[in-house]
Design a protein around this motif. Structure first.
Motif, short mmCIF file in Angstrom:
data_model
loop_
_atom_site.label_atom_id
_atom_site.label_comp_id
_atom_site.label_asym_id
_atom_site.label_seq_id
_atom_site.Cartn_x
_atom_site.Cartn_y
_atom_site.Cartn_z
N SER A 111 0.87 -1.06 -0.08
CA SER A 111 -0.15 -0.02 0.12
C SER A 111 0.89 1.40 -0.13
O SER A 111 1.34 1.82 1.07
CB SER A 111 -1.01 -0.06 1.27
N LEU A 112 1.28 1.57 -1.09
CA LEU A 112 2.09 2.67 -1.30
C LEU A 112 1.04 4.16 -1.00
O LEU A 112 0.19 4.33 -1.26
CB LEU A 112 2.80 2.95 -2.78
N SER A 113 1.98 5.02 -0.31
CA SER A 113 1.39 6.28 -0.17
C SER A 113 2.33 7.21 -0.93
O SER A 113 2.97 6.98 -1.69
CB SER A 113 1.37 6.59 1.40
N SER A 114 2.22 8.56 -0.53
CA SER A 114 3.12 9.64 -1.07
C SER A 114 3.52 10.74 -0.02
O SER A 114 2.82 10.66 0.95
CB SER A 114 2.25 10.25 -2.49
N GLY A 115 4.32 11.56 -0.58
CA GLY A 115 4.89 12.49 0.23
C GLY A 115 5.90 13.27 0.14
O GLY A 115 6.34 13.32 -1.04
N ASP A 116 6.36 14.25 0.96
CA ASP A 116 7.26 15.09 0.48
C ASP A 116 8.70 14.52 0.58
O ASP A 116 8.91 13.88 1.53
CB ASP A 116 7.35 16.03 1.58
N ALA A 117 9.20 14.61 -0.56
CA ALA A 117 10.65 13.74 -0.70
C ALA A 117 11.86 14.39 -0.22
O ALA A 117 12.95 14.15 -0.54
CB ALA A 117 10.64 13.42 -2.11
N THR A 118 11.70 15.52 0.41
CA THR A 118 12.85 16.14 1.22
C THR A 118 13.78 15.25 1.98
O THR A 118 13.04 14.64 2.70
CB THR A 118 12.33 17.31 1.83
N PRO A 119 15.15 15.01 1.76
CA PRO A 119 15.79 14.24 2.60
C PRO A 119 15.65 14.48 3.94
O PRO A 119 15.67 15.66 4.52
CB PRO A 119 17.09 14.24 2.20
N GLU A 120 15.81 13.42 4.89
CA GLU A 120 16.04 13.48 6.28
C GLU A 120 17.22 14.27 6.76
O GLU A 120 18.18 14.02 5.96
CB GLU A 120 15.65 12.27 7.11
N ASP A 121 17.10 14.99 8.06
CA ASP A 121 18.37 15.82 8.46
C ASP A 121 19.65 14.82 8.63
O ASP A 121 20.76 15.33 8.63
CB ASP A 121 18.09 16.38 9.56
N TRP A 122 19.42 13.27 8.67
CA TRP A 122 20.60 12.47 8.91
C TRP A 122 21.28 12.12 7.62
O TRP A 122 22.61 11.65 7.65
CB TRP A 122 20.10 11.47 9.54
N VAL A 123 20.74 12.67 6.34
CA VAL A 123 21.36 12.24 5.12
C VAL A 123 22.46 13.01 4.90
O VAL A 123 22.13 14.12 4.48
CB VAL A 123 20.23 12.14 3.95
N PRO A 124 23.74 12.31 4.69
CA PRO A 124 24.71 13.27 4.35
C PRO A 124 25.03 13.45 2.80
O PRO A 124 24.50 12.89 2.08
CB PRO A 124 25.89 12.54 4.97
N SER A 125 25.62 14.77 2.57
CA SER A 125 25.82 15.07 1.15
C SER A 125 26.83 14.16 0.59
O SER A 125 26.85 14.11 -0.70
CB SER A 125 26.32 16.38 1.00
N GLU A 126 27.49 13.33 1.28
CA GLU A 126 28.61 12.41 0.81
C GLU A 126 27.84 11.21 0.16
O GLU A 126 28.45 10.28 -0.34
CB GLU A 126 29.49 12.05 1.76
N ALA A 127 26.50 11.07 0.49
CA ALA A 127 25.74 9.83 0.04
C ALA A 127 26.00 9.53 -1.46
O ALA A 127 25.67 10.65 -2.34
CB ALA A 127 24.55 10.00 0.26
#
Length: 630
Positions: A313-329
Motif C-alpha cells: 500500500s504505497l502512499s506519497s509525501g514530501d521527498a525532502t531528505p531527512e536531516d541525517w542524510v549526508p551530502s556524501e551519499a
C-alpha cells in the motif's frame, strides 16, 4: 586504432552478446516491429535502429568518457584481447568480430512466442542494410561449419520468392525438429526463428496477410501492449532507442507446460493475486533534449487489485531528505508506505495459508528472545517512511568493500522508541552493545567478531596437505575473510523521529555528524537540488511514492579506490603469472597507471528516479542529467 572506432566496436560486441542471450496503429508508429509479431508473443524487444543507438550512446556522458584519450591504452588492450579470443571464430566464419558488430544497420527485433505442448520459440529479424552480403556470408559459413561437424541436417525450400533455410541439430543420433533453426533473407533483413511455423507467421504479417478476426491480430493491436508503450513514452517524436514488453503470467504458462514444478507455482498465482499482473514494459532513451538518459518502466495491473499485488500500500509525501542524510551519499532512496494497511493486507495473505494468527505468531516468535511485544509495542511505532543511503568508505580505512548502507525508519513516537531500544540494550537479550557518542547524539554498537583465531585457522589448513601455492592462496583468502567479517558491526540509534541502522560505524557516525551540523546534509547539495527541481517539474502537483537519487561519480570513486587497494594489485600480479591475457592487462596498468579520479569526475552528473502509483499500475522513471546542467 581510433578511440571512436574502438568504442563503436566494443559497444557493438556487447550488443551482439545481448542478441545471443537473449504495422502499428498511427499512435504506435515508433514500435513498428510489433506490427509483424503475433499477439500471442509473451516477450518482445525492439531496437528501432542499432546505428542510432550506438550514436546516441556516444553522446552520453559514459560514451564521451570512453572516448577520452587517457583511456586509449586500455581500449587498445581490450581490442587486442578480444582479437586473440575470437581468432578461432574468425577462422570459421570468415569475418572478424569487428566486421560482425558492424553488420546491423537498422532495426533489431526479438520476440518469444509460445507453442502448444512445446517450449516457446524465439523469432526475430535484423535489418542489415548495405551489410546484408556480409550477413549472408556469416550465416552460410556458420551453417557450413555445423554440417562439416555432422552436427545436424540442413535443407532449403522456396518461399515467397526467397529461399527458406532450415537446420535441425542432431542429438543422440537423431534430428531434433523441436530445436531447429530457420531463416531467410527478406530484402536486407535476416529473419530467423527456432521453429519453422512461427517464422512463416512472421513473414505473413510482414507481407500484410493478417488473420481474419475481431481480436488483436498483431502485438501492436493488443490493448495491454498499447497501454504500456503509451505510458513509456514510446510514441513521442523522439522515439526511445530500446523498447521491451513481457507478459509474466503467460511466460509462466508457456514454460510450465513441460515443467511440473512451474505448473505448481502457476496454480498458486491466482491464490496470491499475482495473476493480476497484465504485463510489464520499458523504454530507454539516450541523449534526449532534457536528459543524458531516460528509462521508463511500467507494471500494468488489473483493477481491482487483489492478493499480493494489493499488499504493498504505497502512499506519497514530501521527498525532502531527512536531516541525517549526508551530502556524501552516493545514493539515496526514500519510500512512502502505508505501513499499517500493508501489514494488515500481508497478514491476511499469510494467514490464508497458515491459519488465523499465523503471521503475528511468526513475528512474535522472533521478537520473544529480546522481550518485545509485536502488536503492543513495536507495530504502533512503525512510521510511513523508510529511507536508505549509501556512502563510500574513505580510502584510509582500507575496507575490502567500497560502499556501505544506512537505513532510516520514521517512528511515530520518539520517546517510546528510545525507551524500547534502551530496554533491549539493557536486557542483553540481543547481545552486548557498546554505547558511542557523536556530539550530543548516542548510538549503540555490537561488533561481529569471528571467534576463530586466524593463525589457528591457517595452521589447520596447512595440515590438509595442500601444495605450497594452494596453502598460500588459502591463507590469503582466510585473512581477507576475517578482515571482511570483522569490518561489520551492528549499529543502532533512535534520533529525532528516526530509527537508524547500519552495518558499519562509519555511515552511522557520518549521519549523526550531519544531524549535529558538523557535515553538510544532502538537502543542501547542489546536485540533489537540481534533481529535486526536475522531480517537481515532472510530477507537477502529484506526489511520489518513491524517490531515488544517485551520484555516479561517487559510486565510481568507490570502484576506483578498490583498484588502488593492495589486495587488488596483488591479485592482478598473481593472475598475470598464470594467464597471458591477465599479464597483458597487468603490463598495461603498469605502463599506463590509471588517471586520477578527478580527471573523470566531470563526466558524470546526478541521476534520479520516481515511482508513482497510478490507475493502470506502477510506473518508475529513471533519468540522468546532462553534464552541462547547471
Amino acid at each position: 586504432m581510433q578511440i571512436k572506432s574502438l568504442t563503436v566496436r566494443i559497444g557493438g560486441l556487447l550488443l551482439l552478446a545481448a542478441w545471443a542471450l537473449g504495422g502499428l496503429s498511427p499512435q504506435t508508429a515508433h514500435a513498428e516491429g510489433a506490427n509483424d509479431v503475433s499477439p500471442e508473443a509473451i516477450a518482445f524487444v525492439q531496437v528501432p535502429s542499432v546505428p542510432i543507438l550506438i550514436d546516441r550512446f556516444q553522446e552520453t556522458s559514459l560514451g564521451m568518457m570512453l572516448k577520452d584519450p587517457l583511456l586509449a591504452p586500455y581500449f587498445e588492450e581490450a581490442s587486442s584481447t578480444i582479437d586473440s579470443l575470437t581468432t578461432p571464430l574468425e577462422e570459421i566464419l570468415g569475418l572478424s568480430w569487428q566486421q560482425i558488430v558492424e553488420i546491423p544497420q537498422g532495426e533489431l527485433v526479438l520476440a518469444v512466442v509460445p507453442m502448444e505442448g512445446k517450449e516457446p520459440v524465439l523469432v526475430g529479424w535484423i535489418d542489415c542494410g548495405e551489410q546484408a552480403p556480409r550477413m549472408r556470408l556469416l550465416v552460410e559459413k556458420g551453417m557450413e561449419f555445423l554440417k562439416q561437424q555432422n552436427a545436424g541436417e540442413a535443407y532449403s525450400e522456396p518461399f515467397g520468392g526467397s529461399t527458406l533455410h532450415v537446420f535441425a541439430p542432431r542429438s543422440g543420433g537423431s534430428y531434433v525438429r523441436q530445436m531447429e533453426f530457420s531463416y531467410l533473407f527478406r530484402d536486407s533483413k535476416l529473419v530467423f526463428a527456432t521453429q519453422k511455423d512461427p517464422l512463416v507467421k512472421v513473414l505473413d504479417l510482414m507481407d500484410g496477410r493478417l488473420p481474419d478476426t475481431d481480436a488483436a491480430r498483431t502485438l501492436s493491436e493488443l490493448s495491454s501492449f498499447q497501454t504500456i508503450m503509451r505510458r513509456c513514452h514510446a510514441y513521442e517524436n523522439d522515439p526511445p532507442q530500446l523498447l521491451a514488453y513481457a507478459d509474466p503470467i503467460r511466460i509462466f504458462e508457456a514454460f510450465s507446460a513441460r515443467n511440473p514444478q512451474l505448473g505448481l507455482t502457476l496454480a498458486l498465482l491466482p491464490v496470491l493475486g499475482l495473476d493480476g499482473i497484465s504485463g510489464v514494459g520499458l523504454s530507454h532513451s539516450m541523449s534526449t533534449e532534457d536528459f543524458d538518459s531516460e528509462t521508463h518502466l511500467h507494471l500494468l495491473l488489473d483493477t481491482p487489485r487483489t492478493g499480493a499485488v494489493d499488499v504493498l500500500s504505497l502512499s506519497s509525501g514530501d521527498a525532502t531528505p531527512e536531516d541525517w542524510v549526508p551530502s556524501e551519499a552516493t545514493s539515496y532512496v526514500t519510500y512512502f508506505l502505508d505501513t499499517l494497511t500493508t501489514y494488515e493486507k500481508l497478514r491476511d495473505v499469510v494467514d490464508s495459508f497458515q491459519g488465523e494468527g499465523g503471521f503475528d505468531g511468526m513475528i512474535q516468535t522472533r521478537l520473544q528472545s529480546i522481550d518485545l511485544g509485536w502488536q503492543e509495542e513495536v507495530l504502533p511505532l512503525v512510521g510511513d517512511r523508510l529511507s536508505t543511503a549509501q556512502v563510500v568508505f574513505p580510502a584510509e580505512l582500507e575496507i575490502p568493500f567500497p560502499q556501505v548502507q544506512i537505513f532510516g525508519l520514521h517512528v511515530r513516537d520518539t520517546i517510546k522508541a528510545q525507551a524500547l531500544l534502551q530496554r533491549v540494550i539493557d536486557s542483553g537479550a540481543a547481545g552486548e552493545f557498546e554505547k558511542k557518542n557523536v556530539g550530543q547524539f548516542i548510538y549503540y554498537q555490537k561488533e561481529r567478531r569471528n571467534d576463530q583465531n586466524l593463525e589457528e585457522a591457517i595452521a589447520a589448513d596447512r595440515e590438509l596437505g595442500l601444495d605450497p601455492e594452494q596453502a598460500e592462496q588459502r591463507a590469503r583468502n582466510r585473512e581477507r575473510q576475517f578482515r571482511m567479517q570483522n569490518a561489520f558491526s551492528l549499529n543502532l540509534a533512535v534520533v529525532g523521529d528516526q530509527f537508524l541502522l547500519s552495518g558499519h560505524p562509519y555511515p552511522m557516525e557520518l549521519a549523526l555528524q550531519t544531524m549535529a551540523g558538523f557535515s553538510k546534509p544532502l538537502n543542501d547539495d547542489l546536485g540533489f537540488k537540481i534533481i529535486a527541481r526536475r522531480v517537481d517539474r515532472i510530477l507537477g502537483s502529484r506526489k511520489p511514492a518513491v524517490v531515488a537519487y544517485e551520484r555516479p561519480d561517487n559510486t565510481l570513486k568507490g570502484v576506483y579506490q578498490r583498484f588502488q587497494m593492495a589486495d587488488f594489485q596483488e591479485d592482478m600480479a598473481r593472475n598475470a603469472e598464470k594467464n597471458p591475457y591477465a599479464q597483458n592487462w597487468n603490463e598495461t596498468l603498469q605502463n599506463y597507471p590509471l588517471p586520477s579520479f578527478e580527471q573523470f569526475e566531470s563526466y558524470f552528473a546526478p541521476s534520479g528516479g520516481i515511482l508513482t502509483d497510478e490507475e493502470t499500475g506502477l510506473h518508475y522513471m529513471i533519468f540522468s542529467l546532462k553534464r552541462s546542467t547547471d
